[in-house]
Design a protein around this motif. Structure first.
Motif, PDB file in Angstrom:
ATOM      1  N   GLN A   1     -34.926  -7.141  -5.649  1.00 45.43           N
ATOM      2  CA  GLN A   1     -35.161  -5.850  -5.038  1.00 45.43           C
ATOM      3  C   GLN A   1     -34.569  -4.724  -5.876  1.00 45.43           C
ATOM      4  O   GLN A   1     -33.627  -4.901  -6.623  1.00 45.43           O
ATOM      5  CB  GLN A   1     -34.545  -5.825  -3.639  1.00 45.43           C
ATOM      6  N   TYR A   2     -35.193  -3.536  -5.769  1.00 47.32           N
ATOM      7  CA  TYR A   2     -34.710  -2.387  -6.508  1.00 47.32           C
ATOM      8  C   TYR A   2     -33.432  -1.835  -5.907  1.00 47.32           C
ATOM      9  O   TYR A   2     -32.566  -1.348  -6.610  1.00 47.32           O
ATOM     10  CB  TYR A   2     -35.769  -1.280  -6.525  1.00 47.32           C
ATOM     11  N   THR A   3     -33.327  -1.877  -4.582  1.00 51.85           N
ATOM     12  CA  THR A   3     -32.220  -1.198  -3.915  1.00 51.85           C
ATOM     13  C   THR A   3     -31.524  -2.135  -2.940  1.00 51.85           C
ATOM     14  O   THR A   3     -32.170  -2.765  -2.107  1.00 51.85           O
ATOM     15  CB  THR A   3     -32.724   0.039  -3.153  1.00 51.85           C
ATOM     16  N   HIS A   4     -30.210  -2.202  -3.079  1.00 49.09           N
ATOM     17  CA  HIS A   4     -29.389  -2.912  -2.093  1.00 49.09           C
ATOM     18  C   HIS A   4     -28.858  -1.907  -1.089  1.00 49.09           C
ATOM     19  O   HIS A   4     -28.451  -0.795  -1.458  1.00 49.09           O
ATOM     20  CB  HIS A   4     -28.220  -3.622  -2.787  1.00 49.09           C
TER      21      HIS A   4
ATOM     22  N   VAL B   1     -16.169  -1.017 -14.328  1.00 45.44           N
ATOM     23  CA  VAL B   1     -16.068   0.416 -14.020  1.00 45.44           C
ATOM     24  C   VAL B   1     -14.649   0.885 -14.350  1.00 45.44           C
ATOM     25  O   VAL B   1     -13.673   0.395 -13.785  1.00 45.44           O
ATOM     26  CB  VAL B   1     -16.391   0.696 -12.534  1.00 45.44           C
ATOM     27  N   VAL B   2     -14.546   1.832 -15.268  1.00 39.95           N
ATOM     28  CA  VAL B   2     -13.242   2.280 -15.754  1.00 39.95           C
ATOM     29  C   VAL B   2     -12.485   3.056 -14.675  1.00 39.95           C
ATOM     30  O   VAL B   2     -13.047   3.943 -14.026  1.00 39.95           O
ATOM     31  CB  VAL B   2     -13.412   3.166 -17.013  1.00 39.95           C
TER      32      VAL B   2
ATOM     33  N   LYS C   1     -19.171   2.994  -1.179  1.00 35.40           N
ATOM     34  CA  LYS C   1     -20.393   3.789  -1.348  1.00 35.40           C
ATOM     35  C   LYS C   1     -20.674   4.044  -2.827  1.00 35.40           C
ATOM     36  O   LYS C   1     -21.819   3.947  -3.284  1.00 35.40           O
ATOM     37  CB  LYS C   1     -20.259   5.129  -0.611  1.00 35.40           C
ATOM     38  N   ILE C   2     -19.621   4.362  -3.575  1.00 34.65           N
ATOM     39  CA  ILE C   2     -19.776   4.614  -5.012  1.00 34.65           C
ATOM     40  C   ILE C   2     -20.232   3.348  -5.727  1.00 34.65           C
ATOM     41  O   ILE C   2     -21.153   3.370  -6.559  1.00 34.65           O
ATOM     42  CB  ILE C   2     -18.461   5.126  -5.614  1.00 34.65           C
ATOM     43  N   LEU C   3     -19.586   2.221  -5.414  1.00 36.01           N
ATOM     44  CA  LEU C   3     -19.954   0.954  -6.061  1.00 36.01           C
ATOM     45  C   LEU C   3     -21.398   0.582  -5.775  1.00 36.01           C
ATOM     46  O   LEU C   3     -22.112   0.073  -6.656  1.00 36.01           O
ATOM     47  CB  LEU C   3     -19.023  -0.170  -5.582  1.00 36.01           C
ATOM     48  N   LEU C   4     -21.838   0.815  -4.541  1.00 37.55           N
ATOM     49  CA  LEU C   4     -23.221   0.499  -4.180  1.00 37.55           C
ATOM     50  C   LEU C   4     -24.200   1.356  -4.980  1.00 37.55           C
ATOM     51  O   LEU C   4     -25.219   0.869  -5.470  1.00 37.55           O
ATOM     52  CB  LEU C   4     -23.426   0.704  -2.676  1.00 37.55           C
ATOM     53  N   GLU C   5     -23.862   2.637  -5.129  1.00 36.89           N
ATOM     54  CA  GLU C   5     -24.713   3.528  -5.914  1.00 36.89           C
ATOM     55  C   GLU C   5     -24.743   3.092  -7.375  1.00 36.89           C
ATOM     56  O   GLU C   5     -25.790   3.093  -8.026  1.00 36.89           O
ATOM     57  CB  GLU C   5     -24.206   4.969  -5.791  1.00 36.89           C
ATOM     58  N   ILE C   6     -23.577   2.705  -7.911  1.00 42.42           N
ATOM     59  CA  ILE C   6     -23.508   2.224  -9.297  1.00 42.42           C
ATOM     60  C   ILE C   6     -24.395   0.994  -9.471  1.00 42.42           C
ATOM     61  O   ILE C   6     -25.167   0.890 -10.432  1.00 42.42           O
ATOM     62  CB  ILE C   6     -22.047   1.907  -9.682  1.00 42.42           C
ATOM     63  N   ALA C   7     -24.266   0.043  -8.547  1.00 45.43           N
ATOM     64  CA  ALA C   7     -25.047  -1.194  -8.633  1.00 45.43           C
ATOM     65  C   ALA C   7     -26.540  -0.903  -8.650  1.00 45.43           C
ATOM     66  O   ALA C   7     -27.289  -1.434  -9.488  1.00 45.43           O
ATOM     67  CB  ALA C   7     -24.692  -2.115  -7.467  1.00 45.43           C
TER      68      ALA C   7
ATOM     69  N   ALA D   1     -33.756  -7.734 -14.648  1.00 40.72           N
ATOM     70  CA  ALA D   1     -32.569  -8.514 -14.978  1.00 40.72           C
ATOM     71  C   ALA D   1     -31.982  -9.202 -13.757  1.00 40.72           C
ATOM     72  O   ALA D   1     -32.094  -8.727 -12.630  1.00 40.72           O
ATOM     73  CB  ALA D   1     -31.514  -7.604 -15.605  1.00 40.72           C
ATOM     74  N   VAL D   2     -31.339 -10.330 -13.990  1.00 47.27           N
ATOM     75  CA  VAL D   2     -30.534 -10.981 -12.951  1.00 47.27           C
ATOM     76  C   VAL D   2     -29.228 -10.202 -12.839  1.00 47.27           C
ATOM     77  O   VAL D   2     -28.584  -9.902 -13.848  1.00 47.27           O
ATOM     78  CB  VAL D   2     -30.265 -12.456 -13.320  1.00 47.27           C
ATOM     79  N   PHE D   3     -28.850  -9.870 -11.609  1.00 48.00           N
ATOM     80  CA  PHE D   3     -27.712  -8.978 -11.384  1.00 48.00           C
ATOM     81  C   PHE D   3     -26.754  -9.605 -10.382  1.00 48.00           C
ATOM     82  O   PHE D   3     -27.171 -10.331  -9.475  1.00 48.00           O
ATOM     83  CB  PHE D   3     -28.227  -7.630 -10.849  1.00 48.00           C
ATOM     84  N   GLY D   4     -25.461  -9.327 -10.534  1.00 51.96           N
ATOM     85  CA  GLY D   4     -24.473  -9.840  -9.589  1.00 51.96           C
ATOM     86  C   GLY D   4     -23.177  -9.059  -9.672  1.00 51.96           C
ATOM     87  O   GLY D   4     -22.972  -8.231 -10.567  1.00 51.96           O
ATOM     88  N   ARG D   5     -22.302  -9.311  -8.717  1.00 49.45           N
ATOM     89  CA  ARG D   5     -20.994  -8.652  -8.667  1.00 49.45           C
ATOM     90  C   ARG D   5     -19.921  -9.697  -8.944  1.00 49.45           C
ATOM     91  O   ARG D   5     -19.724 -10.635  -8.160  1.00 49.45           O
ATOM     92  CB  ARG D   5     -20.792  -8.020  -7.294  1.00 49.45           C
ATOM     93  N   ILE D   6     -19.233  -9.538 -10.075  1.00 49.22           N
ATOM     94  CA  ILE D   6     -18.258 -10.531 -10.510  1.00 49.22           C
ATOM     95  C   ILE D   6     -16.974 -10.415  -9.707  1.00 49.22           C
ATOM     96  O   ILE D   6     -16.381 -11.415  -9.296  1.00 49.22           O
ATOM     97  CB  ILE D   6     -17.951 -10.359 -12.010  1.00 49.22           C
ATOM     98  N   SER D   7     -16.514  -9.190  -9.491  1.00 50.08           N
ATOM     99  CA  SER D   7     -15.314  -8.934  -8.691  1.00 50.08           C
ATOM    100  C   SER D   7     -15.434  -7.520  -8.144  1.00 50.08           C
ATOM    101  O   SER D   7     -16.518  -6.931  -8.202  1.00 50.08           O
ATOM    102  CB  SER D   7     -14.044  -9.105  -9.540  1.00 50.08           C
ATOM    103  N   GLY D   8     -14.341  -6.959  -7.649  1.00 51.00           N
ATOM    104  CA  GLY D   8     -14.405  -5.662  -6.990  1.00 51.00           C
ATOM    105  C   GLY D   8     -15.161  -4.608  -7.752  1.00 51.00           C
ATOM    106  O   GLY D   8     -16.071  -3.964  -7.220  1.00 51.00           O
ATOM    107  N   ASP D   9     -14.798  -4.360  -9.026  1.00 47.87           N
ATOM    108  CA  ASP D   9     -15.433  -3.289  -9.793  1.00 47.87           C
ATOM    109  C   ASP D   9     -16.031  -3.788 -11.105  1.00 47.87           C
ATOM    110  O   ASP D   9     -16.160  -3.019 -12.063  1.00 47.87           O
ATOM    111  CB  ASP D   9     -14.440  -2.151 -10.046  1.00 47.87           C
ATOM    112  N   ILE D  10     -16.402  -5.049 -11.169  1.00 46.26           N
ATOM    113  CA  ILE D  10     -17.059  -5.603 -12.357  1.00 46.26           C
ATOM    114  C   ILE D  10     -18.397  -6.212 -11.945  1.00 46.26           C
ATOM    115  O   ILE D  10     -18.458  -7.056 -11.046  1.00 46.26           O
ATOM    116  CB  ILE D  10     -16.194  -6.681 -13.047  1.00 46.26           C
ATOM    117  N   PHE D  11     -19.453  -5.763 -12.612  1.00 51.58           N
ATOM    118  CA  PHE D  11     -20.797  -6.272 -12.348  1.00 51.58           C
ATOM    119  C   PHE D  11     -21.281  -7.100 -13.528  1.00 51.58           C
ATOM    120  O   PHE D  11     -20.815  -6.933 -14.659  1.00 51.58           O
ATOM    121  CB  PHE D  11     -21.776  -5.109 -12.098  1.00 51.58           C
TER     122      PHE D  11
END
Length: 436
Positions: free
Chosen positions: A2-5, A38-39, A55-61, A72-82
């Motif tokens: 999907q395009y949007t989570h 994310v720095v 909210k910010i992380l969701l927008e970034i993703a 691309a295959v996409f995932g969330r590795i940890s809190g702020d790493i995709f």
């Protein structure tokens, strides 16, 4: 795809993401894995709150998925790493071009509520080594690239396509330390009692790994775990811990202490098709019944959508082994997983217990955890009990089991037996203290 989570919870977590990559590698070894950090994102969450941070992380993703053109295959590795995988043959210049496009796109601020946030990234990318089908090798290579990217002065990007033997003396030393520690029996299991909070009797014990370093004495094994994860040796370490736990259980049984033994489970073991067979073999070899054991897994693993994980957990429970969720409530939680897997115990993260006498929110979270446990028909254990006031509050709420420094730190097997036989509980001294 999907395009949007609409929620962070719908993004594949680390283990589901690795599952997806593994399927790609089986079909085609030409894959490139990005780890996108994310720095300074912790500054945002700590300053503006975790709801805003989510909210910010969701927008970034969703923006990253858009940039990748949804291919691309996409995932969330940890809190702020995709994580992001681009399929097909890509050279270093092409991958750096994607990184540049990513950085350029995020120069446009993210608007959230009354705030604007400009995102910057550290990016490590690894091209899968030729004919490699091992997801752990590819992931370790990308992790190595990300570590280097964080230390680069001018460009927060690092590319890797083969294991670099000069990656750093510290990492190589850690690998040598781990190999030696396993070969020369430097590792040891310590036991922390699990206590009945009403009678203060010892009901069981959690196994915790310690490292008897030849020069530095008994150490927490954080560095060794880091090395094990980097060099794909977590399965080996996990089996060592499990076998040692069975040995300890057998010794406790021989002295008349038939207690529940809890062992932290390495995530890699859940993806090992021989894990259930190995459990049976250890049970027979040491003469210890499966029902004496409880395997603890983190919420990240429980959140995995992997059918293999669910199958493994089902088979483990069919043997009589209990399954517990450790550090319940820690980090980003999607409680929906509790509907999808059967568990026997919830262990409340110590961060909610240690300030329960000061924070009404912490107390409310513990009370809610008890309601969840009752609905799920499973037990509840409070971790991190360090003060008499903690014990009083937990008793008032109705929590019946717990562990923490108030009762005992993790201790070696002989000291644990002495503690248990001192008066078959830690209760006498504790009750005196509470009544004094």
């Amino acid at each position: 795809m999907q395009y949007t989570h609409e929620s962070l919870a719908t993004i594949p977590n680390r283990y589901a993401f690795l599952d997806n990559i593994e399927k790609l590698l089986v079909a085609d070894s030409h894959q490139s894995l990005f780890l996108i950090d994310v720095v300074r994102f912790s500054d945002v969450s700590s300053s503006l709150g975790y709801d805003f941070g989510d909210k910010i992380l969701l927008e970034i993703a969703n923006r990253i998925i858009y940039i990748a053109d949804n291919k691309a295959v996409f995932g969330r590795i940890s809190g702020d790493i995709f994580g992001l995988v681009l399929s097909g043959t890509q050279n270093q210049a092409q991958l750096h071009e994607f990184y540049s496009h990513l950085i350029s796109h995020f120069k446009t601020p993210i608007q959230c509520d009354d705030h604007a946030f400009i995102v910057d990234f550290n990016v490590g990318v690894a091209s899968n080594p030729l004919r490699n089908k091992n997801i752990n090798s590819l992931f370790s290579l990308a992790e190595m690239a990300l570590r280097q990217a964080k230390s680069n002065k001018f460009d927060n990007f690092q590319y890797a396509n083969e294991i670099n033997n000069s990656e750093g003396g510290r990492s190589l030393t850690l690998k040598a330390d781990l190999t030696r520690a396993l070969a020369q029996n430097e590792l040891e299991i310590y036991l922390q009692p699990v206590i009945d909070l009403n009678s203060l009797e010892i009901l069981g014990a959690e196994c915790l790994l310690r490292w008897n370093h030849p020069l530095d004495g008994v150490l927490f094994p954080g560095a060794l775990i880091e090395a094990a994860e980097s060099y794909n040796m977590m399965n080996e370490v996990g089996y060592w811990v499990l076998n040692a736990a069975f040995e300890h259980a057998a010794k406790l049984n021989r002295v008349g202490l038939q207690l529940k033994i809890s062992v932290n489970m390495s995530p890699t073991q859940l993806y090992d098709l021989d894990f259930v067979k190995s459990l049976r073999e250890m049970s027979v070899r040491h003469g210890v019944k499966m029902c004496q054991f409880e395997l603890e897994l983190t919420e990240d693993v429980a959140l995995s959508n992997s059918l293999l994980v669910k199958k493994q957990l089902s088979q483990i429970r069919s043997l009589g082994v209990s399954v517990a969720i450790d550090d319940f409530g820690k980090g980003y939680s999607n409680l929906g997983y509790l509907r999808n897997i059967d568990i026997d115990t919830i262990k409340i993260d110590k961060s909610f217990i240690m300030e329960i006498n000061q924070s009404p929110i912490n107390k409310a979270i513990v009370e809610a955890s008890l309601l969840i446990a009752k609905a799920a028909k499973c037990g509840l254990v409070a971790e991190g009990i360090e003060d008499i006031s903690h014990l009083h509050i937990l008793r008032e709420i109705g929590i019946q089991k717990g562990q923490g420094y108030l009762f005992s730190k993790a201790i070696c097997l002989d000291d644990f037996i002495d503690l248990a036989y001192k008066d078959m509980s830690v209760g006498t001294s504790m009750i005196r203290a509470m009544n004094s």
